[in-house]
Enzyme design. Structure first.
Site, PDB file in Angstrom:
ATOM      1  N   HIS A  87       0.859  -1.186   0.000  1.00  0.00           N
ATOM      2  CA  HIS A  87       0.000   0.000   0.000  1.00  0.00           C
ATOM      3  C   HIS A  87       0.891   1.231   0.000  1.00  0.00           C
ATOM      4  O   HIS A  87       1.878   1.292   0.728  1.00  0.00           O
ATOM      5  CB  HIS A  87      -0.891   0.010   1.248  1.00  0.00           C
ATOM      6  CG  HIS A  87      -1.710   1.263   1.359  1.00  0.00           C
ATOM      7  ND1 HIS A  87      -2.874   1.453   0.644  1.00  0.00           N
ATOM      8  CD2 HIS A  87      -1.517   2.400   2.067  1.00  0.00           C
ATOM      9  CE1 HIS A  87      -3.362   2.647   0.922  1.00  0.00           C
ATOM     10  NE2 HIS A  87      -2.555   3.237   1.788  1.00  0.00           N
ATOM     11  N   ASP A 166     -15.088   2.234   7.813  1.00  0.00           N
ATOM     12  CA  ASP A 166     -14.154   3.235   7.281  1.00  0.00           C
ATOM     13  C   ASP A 166     -14.846   4.140   6.272  1.00  0.00           C
ATOM     14  O   ASP A 166     -14.589   5.351   6.226  1.00  0.00           O
ATOM     15  CB  ASP A 166     -12.938   2.577   6.630  1.00  0.00           C
ATOM     16  CG  ASP A 166     -11.965   3.635   6.133  1.00  0.00           C
ATOM     17  OD1 ASP A 166     -11.457   4.402   6.967  1.00  0.00           O
ATOM     18  OD2 ASP A 166     -11.745   3.733   4.913  1.00  0.00           O
ATOM     19  N   ARG A 173     -14.825  12.342   8.476  1.00  0.00           N
ATOM     20  CA  ARG A 173     -13.543  13.024   8.718  1.00  0.00           C
ATOM     21  C   ARG A 173     -13.257  14.044   7.630  1.00  0.00           C
ATOM     22  O   ARG A 173     -12.738  15.133   7.898  1.00  0.00           O
ATOM     23  CB  ARG A 173     -12.402  11.988   8.752  1.00  0.00           C
ATOM     24  CG  ARG A 173     -12.400  11.166  10.021  1.00  0.00           C
ATOM     25  CD  ARG A 173     -11.476   9.980   9.875  1.00  0.00           C
ATOM     26  NE  ARG A 173     -10.109  10.372   9.585  1.00  0.00           N
ATOM     27  CZ  ARG A 173      -9.228   9.629   8.913  1.00  0.00           C
ATOM     28  NH1 ARG A 173      -9.561   8.439   8.462  1.00  0.00           N
ATOM     29  NH2 ARG A 173      -8.012  10.071   8.693  1.00  0.00           N
ATOM     30  N   SER A 188      -7.648   3.442   9.507  1.00  0.00           N
ATOM     31  CA  SER A 188      -8.354   3.464   8.232  1.00  0.00           C
ATOM     32  C   SER A 188      -7.617   2.607   7.195  1.00  0.00           C
ATOM     33  O   SER A 188      -8.197   1.735   6.534  1.00  0.00           O
ATOM     34  CB  SER A 188      -8.466   4.927   7.758  1.00  0.00           C
ATOM     35  OG  SER A 188      -8.823   5.005   6.416  1.00  0.00           O
ATOM     36  N   LYS A 192      -8.501  -1.756   6.138  1.00  0.00           N
ATOM     37  CA  LYS A 192      -8.826  -2.153   4.758  1.00  0.00           C
ATOM     38  C   LYS A 192      -7.830  -3.200   4.247  1.00  0.00           C
ATOM     39  O   LYS A 192      -8.201  -4.157   3.581  1.00  0.00           O
ATOM     40  CB  LYS A 192      -8.826  -0.927   3.852  1.00  0.00           C
ATOM     41  CG  LYS A 192     -10.038  -0.034   4.104  1.00  0.00           C
ATOM     42  CD  LYS A 192     -10.034   1.211   3.242  1.00  0.00           C
ATOM     43  CE  LYS A 192      -9.032   2.219   3.686  1.00  0.00           C
ATOM     44  NZ  LYS A 192      -9.224   3.585   3.239  1.00  0.00           N
TER      45      LYS A 192
HETATM   46  N1  URA Z   1      -5.948   6.986   3.160  1.00  0.00           N
HETATM   47  C1  URA Z   1      -6.866   6.200   3.794  1.00  0.00           C
HETATM   48  O1  URA Z   1      -7.226   5.145   3.303  1.00  0.00           O
HETATM   49  N2  URA Z   1      -7.332   6.622   4.970  1.00  0.00           N
HETATM   50  C2  URA Z   1      -6.939   7.768   5.575  1.00  0.00           C
HETATM   51  O2  URA Z   1      -7.385   8.077   6.653  1.00  0.00           O
HETATM   52  C3  URA Z   1      -6.001   8.571   4.892  1.00  0.00           C
HETATM   53  C4  URA Z   1      -5.509   8.153   3.681  1.00  0.00           C
END
Ligand code: URA
Length: 441
Positions: A87, A166, A173, A188, A192
């Site tokens: 990621h 999320d 957010r 977050s 995932k």
């Molecule tokens: N990318 C994400 O997936 N979540 C965040 O909070 C910030 C960047």
């Protein structure tokens, strides 16, 4: 056994006053934002309290786990071999995933990759892949599994049932000034990734002008938090800290980045892009047991590029996901912009490039119509930049600074202004900056 019930206001007050939340309170919160027991106004109050008061490492691990379990968790244990993903926190020209996933798969590691779309000045892997005619990124889990089994890799978008907490929390957010909060970003991202059914993960945490994190110290804190969450969940995670001051490689956009990625798989990639790709893929091979150490990983990756097996994986992925594999050999099958024009240095320009501001380049892509200001915006896959000059290169009048791919004259003019403003010259060559600055493991 029925789960304990709480009053959201008690949890908010506890965090507001600097307390550490209990596991059950955090689980109630993650469940409550999805089932409505935690109203939006209460969730945003708690998010703001977390923003100011922070969270302990234990709270972040519990929050990540509770968010991950708010929806489907993909189970890939029945598929053979190690499943490893990567990621990136995002940048400009960051097409590493398109090269890394087939390369890692060709070297024997299974790559179940769920990626995102571009937002703001940063590009997204799904948008880039969709510039390949027919390529489908929104696959359901059974198809995802079938492709993984057949090809050894798949690159898809998050299914709606993965981490719904999320989706809800990020949208709150985004409009309440609580995005830039390391515990929340960590939970977050990691919720995932851990929901994908991976065994281990490599992170590219970027910092600098074109990154989400501008300061290296913040990127380091985020990397440490994510590695700690991985450990708490029993999944090895390694993070590289990489500089994102200038775009990665020489192309930015969608089609232009797909072409550059294919060129990398053909062994003709630019040095900076290959450096980051090899470093991240190398750690994937080591974590996945396909290489014993960095030297072994390098040798295996070099072979996979030289013998065409990494490129072949890219072709196989295209076929499996509905894309036209002929693009690999014929770039004219990809969307092309109406105007393709060179942008040259003006009379009197002289010196060495000391900066190519990645943020301004990202804004240029947006000006061309290749970016997204809101998640619902459509992107133009044909527009973008190629042949972008790099820091350290010499400039004289007439030197090509980049090639602009545009579909609209006014948009091209605005993008040109931004690119010219992004490039700074100095009389002496600048001191080289190392691209990979730290490893957190
Ligand atoms: N990318 C994400 O997936 N979540 C965040 O909070 C910030 C960047």
């Amino acid at each position: 056994m029925s789960s304990p019930s709480f009053f959201p206001q008690d949890i908010i007050i506890k965090k507001r006053d600097g307390g550490a939340l209990a596991k059950e309170e955090i689980e109630f919160f993650a469940r409550g934002v999805v089932n409505g027991q935690f109203a939006d106004y209460q969730a945003t109050a708690l998010l703001m309290a977390i923003f100011w008061r922070g969270m302990t490492a234990q709270e972040v691990a519990w929050l990540t786990d509770a968010m991950m379990r708010s929806g489907d968790v993909i189970d890939l244990r029945d598929l053979p071999g190690a499943k490893v993903d990567k990621h990136s926190t995002g940048g400009v020209g960051d097409k590493v995933s398109l090269i890394l996933a087939p390369l890692a798969a060709a070297c024997g590691v299974m790559v179940p990759m769920m990626s995102g779309r571009g937002l703001g000045h940063t590009g997204g892997t799904l948008d880039k892949l969709e510039s390949i005619p027919g390529f489908r990124v929104m696959l359901d889990v059974p198809e995802f599994r079938a492709i993984l089994q057949q090809v050894g890799m798949a690159m898809i978008g998050q299914t709606p049932k993965v981490v719904p907490a999320d989706r809800k929390l990020y949208s709150l957010r985004d409009v309440t000034g609580t995005v830039e909060c390391i515990p929340l970003i960590c939970a977050s991202i990691m919720s995932k990734k851990l929901a994908e059914g991976i065994d281990s993960l490599v992170l590219d945490v970027k910092f600098g002008k074109g990154a989400f994190m501008k300061k290296k110290d913040d990127a380091l804190a985020l990397a440490r938090a994510m590695v700690a969450v991985g450990k708490a969940g029993g999944k090895p995670v390694r993070a590289l800290l990489t500089a994102m001051n200038q775009p990665l490689g020489r192309c930015a956009g969608h089609t232009t980045e797909v072409i550059e990625s294919i060129e990398c798989l053909k062994g003709r990639g630019p040095a900076d892009l290959m450096e980051v790709t090899y470093a991240l893929t190398g750690h994937m091979l080591i974590l996945g047991g396909a290489a014993t150490d960095e030297a072994d990983a390098r040798a295996k990756m070099a072979t996979a590029i030289a013998n065409g097996s990494a490129l072949q994986k890219f072709r196989e992925m295209c076929v499996a996901q509905g894309g036209d594999p002929r693009v690999v050999d014929d770039y004219s099958l990809l969307p092309a912009a109406k105007q393709i024009r060179a942008l040259a240095a003006p009379a009197g320009a002289s010196g060495f490039v000391s900066a190519v501001d990645a943020l301004k380049c990202g804004h240029a892509i947006m000006a061309l119509g290749g970016g997204r200001a809101a998640v619902t915006d459509k992107v133009d896959h044909a527009v973008g930049l190629s042949d972008l000059i790099k820091i350290g290169e010499r400039v004289e009048p007439g030197t090509r600074l980049c090639t602009l791919h545009a579909n609209d004259e006014a948009k091209a003019a605005r993008a040109e202004e931004l690119i010219r403003a992004a490039i700074t010259l100095s009389p002496e060559p600048p001191a080289p900056e190392s691209l990979i600055q730290d490893l957190v493991a």
